[in-house]
Design a protein around this motif. Structure first.
Motif, PDB file in Angstrom:
ATOM      1  N   ASN A  79       0.819  -1.207   0.000  1.00 52.06           N
ATOM      2  CA  ASN A  79       0.000   0.000   0.000  1.00 52.06           C
ATOM      3  C   ASN A  79       0.862   1.270   0.000  1.00 52.06           C
ATOM      4  O   ASN A  79       1.859   1.339   0.706  1.00 52.06           O
ATOM      5  CB  ASN A  79      -0.874  -0.035   1.271  1.00 52.06           C
ATOM      6  CG  ASN A  79      -1.854   1.116   1.365  1.00 52.06           C
ATOM      7  OD1 ASN A  79      -2.129   1.799   0.390  1.00 52.06           O
ATOM      8  ND2 ASN A  79      -2.396   1.333   2.545  1.00 52.06           N
ATOM      9  N   TYR A  81      -1.087   4.453  -0.271  1.00 52.17           N
ATOM     10  CA  TYR A  81      -2.090   5.529  -0.196  1.00 52.17           C
ATOM     11  C   TYR A  81      -1.748   6.480   0.959  1.00 52.17           C
ATOM     12  O   TYR A  81      -1.624   6.050   2.107  1.00 52.17           O
ATOM     13  CB  TYR A  81      -3.489   4.938   0.005  1.00 52.17           C
ATOM     14  CG  TYR A  81      -4.586   5.964  -0.132  1.00 52.17           C
ATOM     15  CD1 TYR A  81      -4.893   6.506  -1.380  1.00 52.17           C
ATOM     16  CD2 TYR A  81      -5.295   6.426   0.977  1.00 52.17           C
ATOM     17  CE1 TYR A  81      -5.886   7.463  -1.519  1.00 52.17           C
ATOM     18  CE2 TYR A  81      -6.299   7.381   0.848  1.00 52.17           C
ATOM     19  CZ  TYR A  81      -6.580   7.899  -0.403  1.00 52.17           C
ATOM     20  OH  TYR A  81      -7.548   8.856  -0.545  1.00 52.17           O
ATOM     21  N   GLU A  83      -1.874   9.510   3.851  1.00 53.70           N
ATOM     22  CA  GLU A  83      -2.846  10.069   4.797  1.00 53.70           C
ATOM     23  C   GLU A  83      -3.165  11.519   4.424  1.00 53.70           C
ATOM     24  O   GLU A  83      -4.300  11.949   4.469  1.00 53.70           O
ATOM     25  CB  GLU A  83      -2.265  10.022   6.211  1.00 53.70           C
ATOM     26  CG  GLU A  83      -3.293  10.346   7.268  1.00 53.70           C
ATOM     27  CD  GLU A  83      -3.058   9.577   8.567  1.00 53.70           C
ATOM     28  OE1 GLU A  83      -4.014   9.483   9.340  1.00 53.70           O
ATOM     29  OE2 GLU A  83      -1.944   9.077   8.786  1.00 53.70           O
ATOM     30  N   VAL A 160      -9.405  -2.903  -0.947  1.00 50.41           N
ATOM     31  CA  VAL A 160      -8.514  -1.738  -0.773  1.00 50.41           C
ATOM     32  C   VAL A 160      -8.296  -0.911  -2.037  1.00 50.41           C
ATOM     33  O   VAL A 160      -7.399  -0.079  -2.091  1.00 50.41           O
ATOM     34  CB  VAL A 160      -7.134  -2.156  -0.199  1.00 50.41           C
ATOM     35  CG1 VAL A 160      -7.221  -2.490   1.263  1.00 50.41           C
ATOM     36  CG2 VAL A 160      -6.544  -3.319  -0.973  1.00 50.41           C
ATOM     37  N   PHE A 250     -12.393   2.650  -0.578  1.00 47.33           N
ATOM     38  CA  PHE A 250     -11.960   1.741   0.494  1.00 47.33           C
ATOM     39  C   PHE A 250     -10.455   1.832   0.770  1.00 47.33           C
ATOM     40  O   PHE A 250      -9.923   1.068   1.570  1.00 47.33           O
ATOM     41  CB  PHE A 250     -12.342   0.294   0.146  1.00 47.33           C
ATOM     42  CG  PHE A 250     -13.825   0.095  -0.020  1.00 47.33           C
ATOM     43  CD1 PHE A 250     -14.688   0.300   1.044  1.00 47.33           C
ATOM     44  CD2 PHE A 250     -14.364  -0.273  -1.250  1.00 47.33           C
ATOM     45  CE1 PHE A 250     -16.065   0.134   0.898  1.00 47.33           C
ATOM     46  CE2 PHE A 250     -15.738  -0.443  -1.412  1.00 47.33           C
ATOM     47  CZ  PHE A 250     -16.586  -0.235  -0.329  1.00 47.33           C
ATOM     48  N   SER A 251      -9.760   2.746   0.081  1.00 46.87           N
ATOM     49  CA  SER A 251      -8.317   2.904   0.326  1.00 46.87           C
ATOM     50  C   SER A 251      -8.083   3.374   1.759  1.00 46.87           C
ATOM     51  O   SER A 251      -8.769   4.263   2.243  1.00 46.87           O
ATOM     52  CB  SER A 251      -7.725   3.938  -0.630  1.00 46.87           C
ATOM     53  OG  SER A 251      -7.889   3.529  -1.962  1.00 46.87           O
ATOM     54  N   LYS A 252      -7.091   2.754   2.387  1.00 49.63           N
ATOM     55  CA  LYS A 252      -6.731   3.163   3.755  1.00 49.63           C
ATOM     56  C   LYS A 252      -5.283   3.621   3.745  1.00 49.63           C
ATOM     57  O   LYS A 252      -4.473   3.081   2.990  1.00 49.63           O
ATOM     58  CB  LYS A 252      -6.874   1.980   4.717  1.00 49.63           C
ATOM     59  CG  LYS A 252      -8.312   1.522   4.900  1.00 49.63           C
ATOM     60  CD  LYS A 252      -8.382   0.263   5.771  1.00 49.63           C
ATOM     61  CE  LYS A 252      -9.811  -0.273   5.863  1.00 49.63           C
ATOM     62  NZ  LYS A 252     -10.258  -0.858   4.581  1.00 49.63           N
TER      63      LYS A 252
END
Length: 310
Positions: A79, A81, A83, A160, A250-252
């Motif tokens: 991942n 992505y 913040e 995700v 749904f990306s975290k």
């Protein structure tokens, strides 16, 4: 539990411990479905000036020709992505390039995984790949059940979205193989409709030679003038087809400190970018993938964005 199952579980558990989002495994063999697709894409010159895409056609489709004795392709997702995002009044860079160049981050993790496999399982030969060799990453990840290839030609997952890197370990041991998942794009065409340069020519086909990422990173010549005014302020890469994809809700945020951006990058305005010096460029992008385009390349991209439509 048989040996194959035990080895497979060991690898997947360690991949998770190293911070990978997910791990899927496929049998190393010729990619029959991808062969005609790749050939057609190349024949239609959709790779533009990326002539390296024409090289090693056989190896690109068959990992056993790339890594001698290979039996399994271990696909991994990491991942990226972020913040926090860039200032809205800014020229934009693709989210994957916010932090440290992913090649370094992932290579280290892959080496750790291969060392673990060799320590726990025994004499295993293998090679790690991160975008650095003729490997069809997305095809292998899809084959390994990690997601499906969407209409924007990115790997998508229901859990995700698509803001992650794909990497592989190709190894010479038999493991338990995962099954592909199903396509969940349905009738959605958001990525096709939103592409600023109409690079997605039909569902699942991207003309690389029209993509903003290609123009701002790969192309070494001047950007064709007919694309003036179409870049939506992207100066390095482009995330439009991912930003509009419903699955990316749904990306975290990632939890990899090395992917955290220089705070200056997030706060800079268009004016700051227009006045950027080479020293500031080197400071902000010290270990970043943005260095691929060099200071002169980034300035050229910014100059192009400042021009009006013809």
């Amino acid at each position: 539990m048989n040996l194959k199952t035990r080895h497979t579980q060991l690898i997947k558990t360690e991949a998770k411990r190293l911070g990978f989002l997910s791990c899927g495994i496929s049998k190393a063999q010729f990619l029959e479905e991808e062969a005609p697709r790749l050939e057609k894409w190349l024949n239609n010159n959709m790779h533009g000036e990326m002539h390296y895409m024409e090289n090693h056609f056989d190896k690109r489709l068959d990992p056993t020709k790339l890594v001698e004795g290979s039996k399994s392709v271990i696909s991994l997702l990491l991942n990226y992505y972020p913040e926090e995002k860039q200032n809205v009044n800014s020229f934009k860079i693709s989210k994957y390039a916010y932090g440290t160049d992913y090649h370094f981050v992932i290579k280290d993790k892959l080496k750790s995984l291969l060392n673990f496999i060799q320590e726990e399982i025994g004499e295993v030969d293998g090679r790690a790949f991160v975008d650095s060799a003729p490997v069809l990453d997305k095809a292998w990840a899809a084959k390994s059940g990690l997601g499906w290839i969407g209409k924007n030609s990115n790997l998508l997952t229901q859990q995700v979205g698509s803001f992650y890197f794909i990497a592989e370990l190709i190894v010479d041991i038999d493991l338990e193989y995962d099954l592909p998942t199903t396509d969940h794009c349905g009738t959605c065409t958001k990525c096709i409709d939103a592409c600023p340069t109409q690079a997605i020519t039909e569902p699942y086909v991207v003309d690389g030679s029209k993509c903003i990422s290609y123009f701002t990173i790969e192309l070494k010549e001047n950007i064709p003038s007919e694309f003036k005014g179409q870049f939506d302020d992207w100066m390095f890469g482009c995330d439009v087809c991912q930003d509009v994809c419903p699955w990316n809700r749904f990306s975290k945020p990632h939890n990899e400190p090395l992917f955290n951006p220089n705070p200056e990058l997030l706060s800079m305005s268009k004016k700051d970018w227009e006045e950027i010096t080479e020293d500031v460029f080197m400071k902000i992008f010290k270990n970043s993938a943005v260095k691929r385009t060099k200071f002169s390349g980034l300035i050229g991209n910014i100059d192009f964005l400042k021009q009006e439509k013809p």
